[in-house]
Design a protein around this motif. Structure first.
Motif, PDB file in Angstrom:
ATOM      1  N   ALA A 168     -26.957  -6.105   4.434  1.00  0.00           N
ATOM      2  CA  ALA A 168     -26.427  -6.257   5.792  1.00  0.00           C
ATOM      3  C   ALA A 168     -25.691  -5.001   6.223  1.00  0.00           C
ATOM      4  O   ALA A 168     -24.910  -4.440   5.444  1.00  0.00           O
ATOM      5  N   GLY A 169     -25.939  -4.574   7.451  1.00  0.00           N
ATOM      6  CA  GLY A 169     -25.181  -3.454   8.014  1.00  0.00           C
ATOM      7  C   GLY A 169     -23.730  -3.866   8.219  1.00  0.00           C
ATOM      8  O   GLY A 169     -22.798  -3.178   7.833  1.00  0.00           O
ATOM      9  N   ARG A 170     -23.561  -5.017   8.846  1.00  0.00           N
ATOM     10  CA  ARG A 170     -22.227  -5.590   9.027  1.00  0.00           C
ATOM     11  C   ARG A 170     -22.285  -7.080   8.727  1.00  0.00           C
ATOM     12  O   ARG A 170     -23.329  -7.701   8.928  1.00  0.00           O
ATOM     13  N   ILE A 171     -21.161  -7.614   8.271  1.00  0.00           N
ATOM     14  CA  ILE A 171     -21.092  -9.044   7.928  1.00  0.00           C
ATOM     15  C   ILE A 171     -19.956  -9.680   8.718  1.00  0.00           C
ATOM     16  O   ILE A 171     -18.839  -9.147   8.758  1.00  0.00           O
ATOM     17  N   GLY A 172     -20.255 -10.808   9.358  1.00  0.00           N
ATOM     18  CA  GLY A 172     -19.215 -11.574  10.050  1.00  0.00           C
ATOM     19  C   GLY A 172     -19.021 -12.894   9.336  1.00  0.00           C
ATOM     20  O   GLY A 172     -19.971 -13.662   9.172  1.00  0.00           O
ATOM     21  N   CYS A 173     -17.801 -13.169   8.910  1.00  0.00           N
ATOM     22  CA  CYS A 173     -17.511 -14.431   8.205  1.00  0.00           C
ATOM     23  C   CYS A 173     -16.941 -15.422   9.223  1.00  0.00           C
ATOM     24  O   CYS A 173     -15.854 -15.195   9.770  1.00  0.00           O
ATOM     25  N   VAL A 174     -17.696 -16.480   9.483  1.00  0.00           N
ATOM     26  CA  VAL A 174     -17.261 -17.493  10.459  1.00  0.00           C
ATOM     27  C   VAL A 174     -17.399 -18.858   9.779  1.00  0.00           C
ATOM     28  O   VAL A 174     -18.115 -19.734  10.252  1.00  0.00           O
ATOM     29  N   ALA A 175     -16.744 -19.002   8.656  1.00  0.00           N
ATOM     30  CA  ALA A 175     -16.962 -20.157   7.777  1.00  0.00           C
ATOM     31  C   ALA A 175     -15.742 -21.072   7.773  1.00  0.00           C
ATOM     32  O   ALA A 175     -15.119 -21.313   6.732  1.00  0.00           O
ATOM     33  N   ALA A 176     -15.416 -21.613   8.949  1.00  0.00           N
ATOM     34  CA  ALA A 176     -14.211 -22.448   9.078  1.00  0.00           C
ATOM     35  C   ALA A 176     -14.120 -23.461   7.949  1.00  0.00           C
ATOM     36  O   ALA A 176     -15.120 -24.048   7.562  1.00  0.00           O
ATOM     37  N   GLY A 177     -12.930 -23.674   7.455  1.00  0.00           N
ATOM     38  CA  GLY A 177     -12.722 -24.618   6.352  1.00  0.00           C
ATOM     39  C   GLY A 177     -12.882 -23.963   4.998  1.00  0.00           C
ATOM     40  O   GLY A 177     -12.301 -24.418   4.008  1.00  0.00           O
ATOM     41  N   HIS A 178     -13.689 -22.887   4.945  1.00  0.00           N
ATOM     42  CA  HIS A 178     -13.902 -22.182   3.689  1.00  0.00           C
ATOM     43  C   HIS A 178     -13.749 -20.669   3.854  1.00  0.00           C
ATOM     44  O   HIS A 178     -14.281 -19.898   3.064  1.00  0.00           O
ATOM     45  N   SER A 179     -13.007 -20.265   4.880  1.00  0.00           N
ATOM     46  CA  SER A 179     -12.841 -18.830   5.136  1.00  0.00           C
ATOM     47  C   SER A 179     -12.199 -18.126   3.944  1.00  0.00           C
ATOM     48  O   SER A 179     -12.615 -17.023   3.569  1.00  0.00           O
ATOM     49  N   SER A 180     -11.197 -18.775   3.337  1.00  0.00           N
ATOM     50  CA  SER A 180     -10.517 -18.137   2.193  1.00  0.00           C
ATOM     51  C   SER A 180     -11.482 -17.976   1.029  1.00  0.00           C
ATOM     52  O   SER A 180     -11.454 -16.966   0.316  1.00  0.00           O
ATOM     53  N   VAL A 181     -12.345 -18.993   0.849  1.00  0.00           N
ATOM     54  CA  VAL A 181     -13.282 -18.964  -0.275  1.00  0.00           C
ATOM     55  C   VAL A 181     -14.253 -17.798  -0.095  1.00  0.00           C
ATOM     56  O   VAL A 181     -14.496 -17.014  -1.017  1.00  0.00           O
ATOM     57  N   VAL A 182     -14.789 -17.661   1.132  1.00  0.00           N
ATOM     58  CA  VAL A 182     -15.766 -16.599   1.372  1.00  0.00           C
ATOM     59  C   VAL A 182     -15.080 -15.230   1.316  1.00  0.00           C
ATOM     60  O   VAL A 182     -15.594 -14.289   0.702  1.00  0.00           O
ATOM     61  N   ALA A 183     -13.904 -15.130   1.950  1.00  0.00           N
ATOM     62  CA  ALA A 183     -13.212 -13.828   1.952  1.00  0.00           C
ATOM     63  C   ALA A 183     -12.855 -13.393   0.539  1.00  0.00           C
ATOM     64  O   ALA A 183     -12.918 -12.196   0.212  1.00  0.00           O
ATOM     65  N   SER A 184     -12.524 -14.357  -0.314  1.00  0.00           N
ATOM     66  CA  SER A 184     -12.158 -13.991  -1.688  1.00  0.00           C
ATOM     67  C   SER A 184     -13.359 -13.397  -2.434  1.00  0.00           C
ATOM     68  O   SER A 184     -13.196 -12.645  -3.388  1.00  0.00           O
ATOM     69  N   MET A 185     -14.578 -13.715  -1.964  1.00  0.00           N
ATOM     70  CA  MET A 185     -15.773 -13.112  -2.590  1.00  0.00           C
ATOM     71  C   MET A 185     -15.810 -11.604  -2.329  1.00  0.00           C
ATOM     72  O   MET A 185     -16.470 -10.853  -3.039  1.00  0.00           O
ATOM     73  N   PHE A 203     -16.936  -5.676   6.780  1.00  0.00           N
ATOM     74  CA  PHE A 203     -16.757  -7.120   6.596  1.00  0.00           C
ATOM     75  C   PHE A 203     -15.703  -7.591   7.603  1.00  0.00           C
ATOM     76  O   PHE A 203     -14.536  -7.168   7.553  1.00  0.00           O
ATOM     77  N   PHE A 204     -16.115  -8.428   8.529  1.00  0.00           N
ATOM     78  CA  PHE A 204     -15.247  -8.869   9.631  1.00  0.00           C
ATOM     79  C   PHE A 204     -15.023 -10.379   9.525  1.00  0.00           C
ATOM     80  O   PHE A 204     -15.894 -11.097   9.023  1.00  0.00           O
ATOM     81  N   ILE A 205     -13.875 -10.833  10.048  1.00  0.00           N
ATOM     82  CA  ILE A 205     -13.604 -12.282   9.957  1.00  0.00           C
ATOM     83  C   ILE A 205     -13.263 -12.881  11.319  1.00  0.00           C
ATOM     84  O   ILE A 205     -12.683 -12.232  12.183  1.00  0.00           O
ATOM     85  N   ASN A 206     -13.623 -14.133  11.429  1.00  0.00           N
ATOM     86  CA  ASN A 206     -13.277 -14.938  12.598  1.00  0.00           C
ATOM     87  C   ASN A 206     -12.908 -16.307  12.030  1.00  0.00           C
ATOM     88  O   ASN A 206     -13.779 -17.095  11.678  1.00  0.00           O
ATOM     89  N   CYS A 207     -11.617 -16.566  11.906  1.00  0.00           N
ATOM     90  CA  CYS A 207     -11.207 -17.785  11.173  1.00  0.00           C
ATOM     91  C   CYS A 207      -9.805 -18.203  11.608  1.00  0.00           C
ATOM     92  O   CYS A 207      -9.197 -17.594  12.473  1.00  0.00           O
ATOM     93  N   GLY A 208      -9.311 -19.254  10.960  1.00  0.00           N
ATOM     94  CA  GLY A 208      -7.928 -19.673  11.171  1.00  0.00           C
ATOM     95  C   GLY A 208      -7.704 -20.399  12.494  1.00  0.00           C
ATOM     96  O   GLY A 208      -6.606 -20.411  13.025  1.00  0.00           O
ATOM     97  N   TRP A 209      -8.760 -21.031  13.005  1.00  0.00           N
ATOM     98  CA  TRP A 209      -8.641 -21.734  14.285  1.00  0.00           C
ATOM     99  C   TRP A 209      -7.905 -23.058  14.141  1.00  0.00           C
ATOM    100  O   TRP A 209      -7.633 -23.737  15.135  1.00  0.00           O
ATOM    101  N   GLY A 210      -7.640 -23.466  12.920  1.00  0.00           N
ATOM    102  CA  GLY A 210      -6.861 -24.685  12.701  1.00  0.00           C
ATOM    103  C   GLY A 210      -7.484 -25.889  13.370  1.00  0.00           C
ATOM    104  O   GLY A 210      -8.693 -26.116  13.286  1.00  0.00           O
ATOM    105  N   THR A 211      -6.645 -26.626  14.081  1.00  0.00           N
ATOM    106  CA  THR A 211      -7.099 -27.870  14.696  1.00  0.00           C
ATOM    107  C   THR A 211      -7.732 -27.648  16.068  1.00  0.00           C
ATOM    108  O   THR A 211      -8.141 -28.613  16.704  1.00  0.00           O
TER     109      THR A 211
END
Ligand SMILES: Cc1cc2nc3c(=O)[nH]c(=O)nc-3n(C[C@H](O)[C@H](O)[C@H](O)COP(=O)(O)OP(=O)(O)OC[C@H]3O[C@@H](n4cnc5c(N)ncnc54)[C@H](O)[C@@H]3O)c2cc1C
Length: 416
Positions: free
Chosen positions: A230-247, A358-366
């Motif tokens: 991947a040229g760029r990666i966007g992590c949009v894995a609500a509920g498991h953002s920490s799990v994916v980011a830790s990878m 590696f970019f993130i979009n997470c933490g939207w909570g409720t």
């Protein structure tokens, strides 16, 4: 892509509606993409859609470990509003609101966006102070919000109990008339259909199991179906953002909690709007199918279980019945939970990470469903240009280092 219209409807009626094409393909993953998006919820799919539509980047894959919208997108109570307190939040959520207002036309797909009004109740003096402050701040930002007396609140929502002697008396309410609901899975499907038609590969049943990082740069994802460059990666894995980011070796300032909702048996239209009470952590609306859709606050302990404590639901229903006694004999059909990633300031994180590409979009909570179009739009910009859009610039990870927090929890008493 077949455009939905009166003509395509009539044409397909001739063949008994058996010849409609599939909404999206199910391609095998290619060895490499310009952008890989991890997570096929509304946010991930909207990001892919705007990458293709606005930035003409179509060599994109959305990698989803389950099925589209099977995460929080398909589990939420679909409340949409933009009356957040801080300037940064108002800009972000109202950007989304404006996109919602034209979304069905944009996608040529009915997302059933219904601006029936969202009313937020105030039950004590502190609530009233916060409500007034938020309304003033919203108006300065050009976001509609108005203060109602208990009588006006009842006029807007006749089932509301405004007796003074109940446990949670209604002292007033804030009403955003542009707020409302949308059909959650239609949002995922509409974006998926649009993105697929522009060449985006949507790959379901494919789990990301690792992020390959070489000399500080993310170069691809390990998946259950092999490595994808991947040229760029966007992590949009609500509920498991920490799990994916830790990878990728990144520790995010997130806690993950179960959040529950439940629906009643369907009844005829009885509830005209959305009502939220942040103080007692309960909110309610009626779906187009007739079910009462009721949401609770988060469980108090962190967990990756998609079910929560029974006492939370009991508390929520007790409060709902005090506020709307006419529902006391209704039967609840089912309840479920989702996992929400919550940041310390209850605002999302959208932007770069210490790992290049590696970019993130997470933490939207409720509360991320309401932001879906706006979030996808600004995150697509971030992935396309490598820099945040002005609207998501304040929502970077660095705010937890420099202290420039956007504290919507304390200010708006959001039900976290
Ligand atoms: C009960 C409940 C009620 C809610 N009510 C509201 C509301 O009324 N209004 C509102 O605005 N918000 C609400 N929310 C919050 C809202 O649902 C979320 O903020 C929003 O849907 C997040 O969207 P998303 O696309 O980021 O996440 P999701 O839809 O959860 O998508 C993330 C996807 O990532 C996938 N994934 C995770 N790990 C991997 C991996 N390793 N590999 C591949 N894929 C992976 C998941 O399977 C999932 O499909 C509610 C949430 C819940 C649980």
């Amino acid at each position: 892509m077949t455009r939905f219209s009166i003509f395509s409807l009539a044409k397909n009626a001739m063949t008994g509606h058996s010849k409609w094409p599939e909404y999206w393909r199910s391609p095998e993953p290619k060895p490499a993409y310009d952008v890989v998006i991890i997570g096929g919820g509304g946010h991930g799919l909207a990001t892919a859609y705007y990458l293709a539509k606005v930035h003409k980047i179509t060599n994109v894959a959305v990698i989803e470990r389950g099925w589209l919208g099977g995460g929080n997108t398909g589990r939420n109570t679909t409340i949409c509003r933009s009356n957040y307190l801080y300037d940064e939040s108002a800009a972000l959520y109202d950007h989304a609101m404006k996109l919602w207002e034209g979304l069905s036309t944009e996608l040529n797909y009915n997302v059933m966006f219904s601006q029936r009004g969202v009313m937020m109740l105030a039950h004590n003096i502190h609530d009233m102070q916060v409500t007034r402050r938020t309304i003033h701040a919203n108006r300065l930002n050009g976001v509609d919000n108005e203060l109602l007396t208990p009588e006006q609140a009842k006029e807007f929502c006749p089932p509301l109990n405004i007796s003074k002697d109940i446990r949670y008396p209604v002292m007033g309410a804030a009403l955003q008339r542009r707020g409302g609901t949308a059909r959650h899975d239609a949002v995922a499907w509409g974006y998926a259909r649009g993105a697929d038609s522009m060449g985006v590969d949507i790959i379901q049943n494919c789990e990301v199991t690792g992020i390959r990082v070489e000399q500080g740069r993310a170069v691809g994802v390990e998946t259950s179906r092999g490595f994808i460059k991947a040229g760029r990666i966007g992590c949009v894995a609500a509920g498991h953002s920490s799990v994916v980011a830790s990878m990728a070796g990144i520790q995010l300032p997130l806690e993950s909690f179960p959040l529950q909702a439940l629906v009643s048996e369907p009844v005829k239209p009885a509830f005209p709007c959305v009502v939220m009470s942040n103080t007692i952590h309960a909110y309610i609306s009626q779906s187009d199918k007739g079910e009462l859709v009721i949401g609770a606050g988060t469980d108090q302990f962190i967990s990756y279980s998609q079910r929560g404590g029974m006492q939370i639901i009991e508390h929520t229903l007790e409060a709902i019945l005090e506020l709307f006694p006419m529902f006391s004999r209704m039967r609840m059909l089912r309840s479920w939970g989702g996992i929400v990633d919550v940041t310390p300031d209850r605002s999302p994180i959208i932007g770069k990470t210490p790992v290049e590409n590696f970019f993130i979009n997470c933490g939207w909570g409720t509360g991320g469903f309401k932001a879906t179009p706006g979030s996808g739009h600004v995150f697509a910009h971030t992935l396309a240009t490598g820099e945040p859009h002005p609207i998501n610039a304040p929502f970077g990870l660095e705010r937890f280092v420099n202290g420039r927090l956007i504290d919507e929890a304390a200010a708006a008493a959001v039900a976290h």
